[in-house]
Design a protein around this motif. Structure first.
Motif, mmCIF file in Angstrom:
data_model
loop_
_atom_site.group_PDB
_atom_site.id
_atom_site.type_symbol
_atom_site.label_atom_id
_atom_site.label_comp_id
_atom_site.label_asym_id
_atom_site.label_seq_id
_atom_site.Cartn_x
_atom_site.Cartn_y
_atom_site.Cartn_z
ATOM 1 N N GLY A 1 -33.468 -29.405 -6.301
ATOM 2 C CA GLY A 1 -34.709 -29.285 -5.549
ATOM 3 C C GLY A 1 -34.580 -28.754 -4.125
ATOM 4 O O GLY A 1 -35.583 -28.502 -3.463
ATOM 5 N N ILE A 2 -33.363 -28.602 -3.638
ATOM 6 C CA ILE A 2 -33.207 -28.106 -2.272
ATOM 7 C C ILE A 2 -33.470 -26.602 -2.238
ATOM 8 O O ILE A 2 -33.175 -25.885 -3.200
ATOM 9 N N THR A 3 -34.070 -26.144 -1.148
ATOM 10 C CA THR A 3 -34.280 -24.708 -0.994
ATOM 11 C C THR A 3 -33.107 -24.127 -0.203
ATOM 12 O O THR A 3 -32.384 -24.843 0.487
ATOM 13 N N GLN A 4 -32.952 -22.828 -0.273
ATOM 14 C CA GLN A 4 -31.866 -22.163 0.453
ATOM 15 C C GLN A 4 -31.978 -22.425 1.945
ATOM 16 O O GLN A 4 -31.000 -22.688 2.625
ATOM 17 N N ARG A 5 -33.192 -22.355 2.426
ATOM 18 C CA ARG A 5 -33.433 -22.551 3.853
ATOM 19 C C ARG A 5 -32.987 -23.934 4.315
ATOM 20 O O ARG A 5 -32.275 -24.079 5.306
ATOM 21 N N MET A 6 -33.406 -24.953 3.576
ATOM 22 C CA MET A 6 -33.030 -26.325 3.926
ATOM 23 C C MET A 6 -31.513 -26.483 3.883
ATOM 24 O O MET A 6 -30.917 -27.070 4.792
ATOM 25 N N LEU A 7 -30.880 -25.965 2.842
ATOM 26 C CA LEU A 7 -29.430 -26.099 2.724
ATOM 27 C C LEU A 7 -28.738 -25.415 3.901
ATOM 28 O O LEU A 7 -27.855 -25.999 4.541
ATOM 29 N N THR A 8 -29.161 -24.208 4.203
ATOM 30 C CA THR A 8 -28.594 -23.489 5.346
ATOM 31 C C THR A 8 -28.736 -24.289 6.639
ATOM 32 O O THR A 8 -27.778 -24.451 7.403
ATOM 33 N N MET A 9 -29.938 -24.807 6.866
ATOM 34 C CA MET A 9 -30.194 -25.527 8.107
ATOM 35 C C MET A 9 -29.363 -26.809 8.217
ATOM 36 O O MET A 9 -28.763 -27.086 9.267
ATOM 37 N N GLN A 10 -29.334 -27.561 7.133
ATOM 38 C CA GLN A 10 -28.615 -28.839 7.176
ATOM 39 C C GLN A 10 -27.114 -28.605 7.320
ATOM 40 O O GLN A 10 -26.442 -29.307 8.064
ATOM 41 N N LEU A 11 -26.595 -27.592 6.624
ATOM 42 C CA LEU A 11 -25.169 -27.289 6.736
ATOM 43 C C LEU A 11 -24.820 -26.892 8.162
ATOM 44 O O LEU A 11 -23.818 -27.331 8.716
ATOM 45 N N LYS A 12 -25.673 -26.080 8.750
ATOM 46 C CA LYS A 12 -25.406 -25.633 10.123
ATOM 47 C C LYS A 12 -25.371 -26.816 11.099
ATOM 48 O O LYS A 12 -24.498 -26.898 11.965
ATOM 49 N N GLU A 13 -26.304 -27.749 10.915
ATOM 50 C CA GLU A 13 -26.322 -28.918 11.787
ATOM 51 C C GLU A 13 -25.059 -29.757 11.613
ATOM 52 O O GLU A 13 -24.489 -30.262 12.593
ATOM 53 N N LEU A 14 -24.640 -29.904 10.374
ATOM 54 C CA LEU A 14 -23.427 -30.687 10.109
ATOM 55 C C LEU A 14 -22.195 -30.004 10.705
ATOM 56 O O LEU A 14 -21.294 -30.665 11.213
ATOM 57 N N VAL A 15 -22.175 -28.682 10.639
ATOM 58 C CA VAL A 15 -21.073 -27.935 11.252
ATOM 59 C C VAL A 15 -21.093 -28.130 12.772
ATOM 60 O O VAL A 15 -20.068 -28.436 13.388
ATOM 61 N N ASP A 16 -22.284 -27.996 13.354
ATOM 62 C CA ASP A 16 -22.418 -28.149 14.812
ATOM 63 C C ASP A 16 -21.989 -29.536 15.278
ATOM 64 O O ASP A 16 -21.486 -29.691 16.398
ATOM 65 N N ASP A 17 -22.214 -30.540 14.435
ATOM 66 C CA ASP A 17 -21.819 -31.902 14.801
ATOM 67 C C ASP A 17 -20.346 -32.183 14.484
ATOM 68 O O ASP A 17 -19.868 -33.299 14.698
ATOM 69 N N GLY A 18 -19.654 -31.201 13.922
ATOM 70 C CA GLY A 18 -18.227 -31.385 13.640
ATOM 71 C C GLY A 18 -17.938 -32.201 12.396
ATOM 72 O O GLY A 18 -16.807 -32.639 12.177
ATOM 73 N N ILE A 19 -18.941 -32.421 11.562
ATOM 74 C CA ILE A 19 -18.771 -33.246 10.360
ATOM 75 C C ILE A 19 -18.151 -32.433 9.225
ATOM 76 O O ILE A 19 -17.341 -32.941 8.459
ATOM 77 N N ILE A 20 -18.574 -31.195 9.091
ATOM 78 C CA ILE A 20 -18.009 -30.323 8.057
ATOM 79 C C ILE A 20 -17.520 -29.030 8.694
ATOM 80 O O ILE A 20 -17.887 -28.704 9.827
ATOM 81 N N ARG A 21 -16.679 -28.303 7.968
ATOM 82 C CA ARG A 21 -16.237 -27.005 8.460
ATOM 83 C C ARG A 21 -16.717 -25.918 7.511
ATOM 84 O O ARG A 21 -16.958 -26.166 6.327
ATOM 85 N N ARG A 22 -16.869 -24.735 8.071
ATOM 86 C CA ARG A 22 -17.380 -23.585 7.324
ATOM 87 C C ARG A 22 -16.325 -22.497 7.390
ATOM 88 O O ARG A 22 -15.986 -22.015 8.470
ATOM 89 N N GLU A 23 -15.776 -22.136 6.232
ATOM 90 C CA GLU A 23 -14.743 -21.104 6.193
ATOM 91 C C GLU A 23 -15.277 -19.865 5.487
ATOM 92 O O GLU A 23 -15.697 -19.934 4.333
ATOM 93 N N VAL A 24 -15.215 -18.753 6.190
ATOM 94 C CA VAL A 24 -15.721 -17.497 5.632
ATOM 95 C C VAL A 24 -14.551 -16.652 5.156
ATOM 96 O O VAL A 24 -13.609 -16.395 5.918
ATOM 97 N N PHE A 25 -14.593 -16.229 3.906
ATOM 98 C CA PHE A 25 -13.596 -15.307 3.366
ATOM 99 C C PHE A 25 -14.225 -13.936 3.375
ATOM 100 O O PHE A 25 -15.262 -13.728 2.733
ATOM 101 N N ASP A 26 -13.620 -13.025 4.107
ATOM 102 C CA ASP A 26 -14.282 -11.749 4.354
ATOM 103 C C ASP A 26 -14.101 -10.781 3.185
ATOM 104 O O ASP A 26 -13.372 -9.802 3.283
#
Lengths: 114, 114
Positions: free
Chosen positions: A47-72
């Motif tokens: 039931g989550i939308t892309q927008r919500m997932l993006t926003m929540q992930l970004k907040e968690l990253v900003d708070d240092g709870i999760i990390r985001r690794e980009v493979f180019d």
DNA sequence: TAATGTAGTATCCTTTTATATACTGCAAAT
DNA sequence: ATTTGCAGTATATAAAAGGATACTACATTA
């Protein structure tokens, strides 16, 4: 914001970090699966939308709870995982889950009792 | 509401009960003071309006977390206190307070580091 | 050639949460 | 005689959170 209560204030900080409709579900999925890609999370979380997932992930990253690794590569490949700091939330999340489960049970019973 | 995630769901139940801007502060005041009258809580909790306090107290009563005792005198006398069930939240509230305090500290440091 | 999967943005709308302000009726104190 | 304290209710509005839908660009697959 004007939170000058010494106790409630700190609890509110915690609520800002793990509260809301989606963050607990995201965190539990990352606890269970170690690392997840964006669309994998999206499929897991009903039931989550892309927008919500993006926003929540970004907040968690900003708070240092999760990390985001980009493979180019193309198509894009991004992996999310808990940081060590994020893992310090584990006992708290477990407690909240257990209390919530018990409370839901209790609440159901009291409705039946009417 | 459509919460069908087994984990996130239970956490969300807990958040519904103790979440929000005011409930943690109310609960900590009741933990410290055993029993409080309406206006005493209002004085302790900086910035809350009568309406918010009334609403949050009612929700906590409905969830069985606190009890409301009316003494039928004039002027009205009402006392709020934690139920035994409400007291089961104590370790959770303490954990949330401690984690929040540490996180606030961390967040402050990382801002300074910029 | 058209559909699918990748990880998102952009824009608009609805729902929930929070706030502000005014009002009740009674009693004791000033 | 007016103010203060008690425990709220009523009404309206403001702010925040959450959601629906459409869109991007590129590559692989059918």
């Amino acid at each position: 914001m004007n939170y000058d209560e010494p106790f409630g204030c700190s609890v509110t900080v915690t609520l800002k970090v793990i509260g809301g409709r989606w963050k607990p579900i995201i965190l539990f999925n990352l606890l269970e699966n170690d690392r997840c890609r964006f669309n994998a999370l999206k499929r897991m979380i009903n039931g989550i939308t892309q927008r919500m997932l993006t926003m929540q992930l970004k907040e968690l990253v900003d708070d240092g709870i999760i990390r985001r690794e980009v493979f180019d590569v193309v198509p894009p490949h991004v992996e999310y995982s808990l940081t060590d700091y994020g893992k310090t939330l584990t006992p708290l999340l477990m407690l909240m889950r257990d209390w919530g489960a018990e409370h839901a049970e209790k609440a159901k019973l009291s409705v039946k009792a009417k």
